[in-house]
Design an enzyme around this catalytic site. Structure first.
Site, short mmCIF file in Angstrom:
data_model
loop_
_atom_site.label_atom_id
_atom_site.label_comp_id
_atom_site.label_asym_id
_atom_site.label_seq_id
_atom_site.Cartn_x
_atom_site.Cartn_y
_atom_site.Cartn_z
N HIS A 19 -17.48 -1.46 8.88
CA HIS A 19 -16.90 -0.33 9.64
C HIS A 19 -18.01 0.52 10.25
O HIS A 19 -17.94 0.92 11.41
CB HIS A 19 -16.09 0.59 8.71
CG HIS A 19 -14.85 -0.01 8.13
ND1 HIS A 19 -14.57 0.02 6.79
CD2 HIS A 19 -13.80 -0.64 8.70
CE1 HIS A 19 -13.41 -0.56 6.57
NE2 HIS A 19 -12.92 -0.98 7.71
N LYS A 43 1.95 2.63 1.40
CA LYS A 43 0.84 1.76 0.99
C LYS A 43 0.11 2.35 -0.20
O LYS A 43 -0.02 3.57 -0.31
CB LYS A 43 -0.14 1.60 2.18
CG LYS A 43 -0.53 0.14 2.40
CD LYS A 43 -1.33 -0.03 3.65
CE LYS A 43 -2.52 -0.93 3.42
NZ LYS A 43 -3.32 -1.14 4.62
N ARG A 95 -13.60 -9.70 13.06
CA ARG A 95 -14.52 -10.42 12.20
C ARG A 95 -14.49 -11.92 12.43
O ARG A 95 -15.51 -12.57 12.50
CB ARG A 95 -14.20 -10.15 10.72
CG ARG A 95 -14.65 -8.80 10.25
CD ARG A 95 -13.98 -8.42 8.98
NE ARG A 95 -12.56 -8.18 9.22
CZ ARG A 95 -11.75 -7.60 8.35
NH1 ARG A 95 -12.19 -7.26 7.17
NH2 ARG A 95 -10.50 -7.38 8.66
N SER A 133 -12.67 -4.26 3.00
CA SER A 133 -12.53 -3.29 1.91
C SER A 133 -12.02 -3.98 0.65
O SER A 133 -12.48 -3.70 -0.46
CB SER A 133 -11.56 -2.17 2.31
OG SER A 133 -12.07 -1.48 3.42
P1 ADP Z 1 -6.58 -1.81 8.66
O1 ADP Z 1 -5.71 -1.56 7.48
O2 ADP Z 1 -6.11 -1.16 9.92
O3 ADP Z 1 -7.00 -3.25 8.88
P2 ADP Z 1 -9.27 -1.39 7.79
O4 ADP Z 1 -9.84 -0.14 7.24
O5 ADP Z 1 -9.25 -2.57 6.90
O6 ADP Z 1 -7.87 -0.98 8.31
O7 ADP Z 1 -10.05 -1.79 9.12
C1 ADP Z 1 -10.16 -0.92 10.21
C2 ADP Z 1 -10.85 -1.64 11.36
O8 ADP Z 1 -12.14 -2.05 11.00
C3 ADP Z 1 -10.13 -2.91 11.82
O9 ADP Z 1 -10.27 -3.01 13.22
C4 ADP Z 1 -10.90 -4.00 11.14
O10 ADP Z 1 -10.81 -5.22 11.87
C5 ADP Z 1 -12.29 -3.43 11.22
N1 ADP Z 1 -13.15 -4.00 10.20
C6 ADP Z 1 -12.92 -4.14 8.88
N2 ADP Z 1 -13.96 -4.74 8.26
C7 ADP Z 1 -14.89 -4.96 9.22
C8 ADP Z 1 -16.18 -5.59 9.24
N3 ADP Z 1 -16.73 -6.09 8.14
N4 ADP Z 1 -16.83 -5.66 10.42
C9 ADP Z 1 -16.27 -5.17 11.53
N5 ADP Z 1 -15.05 -4.60 11.60
C10 ADP Z 1 -14.38 -4.50 10.46
#
Ligand code: ADP
Length: 165
Positions: A19, A43, A95, A133
């Site tokens: 992120h 959630k 990703r 995450s």
């Molecule tokens: P959501 O529940 O909306 O997927 P996340 O917090 O998991 O929320 O992810 C938010 C954003 O960050 C999404 O666009 C996701 O694809 C991106 N994201 C998550 N992990 C990574 C990563 N390792 N590298 C790049 N982008 C990521």
């Protein structure tokens, strides 16, 4: 010129280095970035909303020379939130191919809800492409070095939280 405000929405439970990479890179392209945490009462999260806000704020302090990123929360439709903050730009990280189908659905839905919204996808840095995450939560709580996966501000909190669980 009009300020270009871009929203990076997500759960950030917790924020990871993946992120952070998207936030840092997009902050150099757009005038202002809002990291917007989705509040979804249905959630179940590991961290409370307050904990997630403070972890993101502390992680942002670890980035040098970046002062155009702020943290906010929203509930309901992202397109409505975007209107509220005068933005029509959404940024999402991509990703792998496995992300694509869901992201395409999401983008198409947002476009139907508001034709003026544009979603930009940023390819993750390959060194972070395996990080999510949930996978980070899976390996935490056992004393492993988490700093390759999450910002320092998160590593400590994560370890502690999972020990308590
Ligand atoms: P959501 O529940 O909306 O997927 P996340 O917090 O998991 O929320 O992810 C938010 C954003 O960050 C999404 O666009 C996701 O694809 C991106 N994201 C998550 N992990 C990574 C990563 N390792 N590298 C790049 N982008 C990521």
């Amino acid at each position: 010129m009009k300020n270009k405000v871009a929203i990076i929405p997500g759960s950030f439970d917790p924020i990871t280095n993946g992120h952070m990479d998207i936030i840092e890179r997009s902050s150099k392209i757009f005038d202002e970035i809002i990291v917007a945490i989705l509040v979804n009462p249905d959630k179940k999260y590991l961290f409370t909303l307050e904990e997630r806000i403070s972890m993101i704020e502390n992680s942002l302090k670890e980035l040098t020379g970046i002062d155009n990123v702020k943290v906010d929360t929203f509930s309901g439709l992202l397109v409505n939130y975007a209107k509220k903050v005068n933005s029509n730009i959404i940024i999402r990280g991509l990703r792998a191919v496995s992300d694509f189908e869901y992201e395409m659905q999401l983008t198409s839905m947002n476009k139907v809800l508001d034709d003026g919204i544009e979603t930009f996808y940023m390819m993750t840095n390959t060194k972070y492409s395996f990080i999510s995450s949930s996978i980070v939560k899976g390996v935490s709580g056992f004393g492993a070095d988490l700093t390759k996966l999450v910002p320092k501000a998160v590593a400590e909190k994560l370890e502690k939280k999972l020990k308590e669980e």
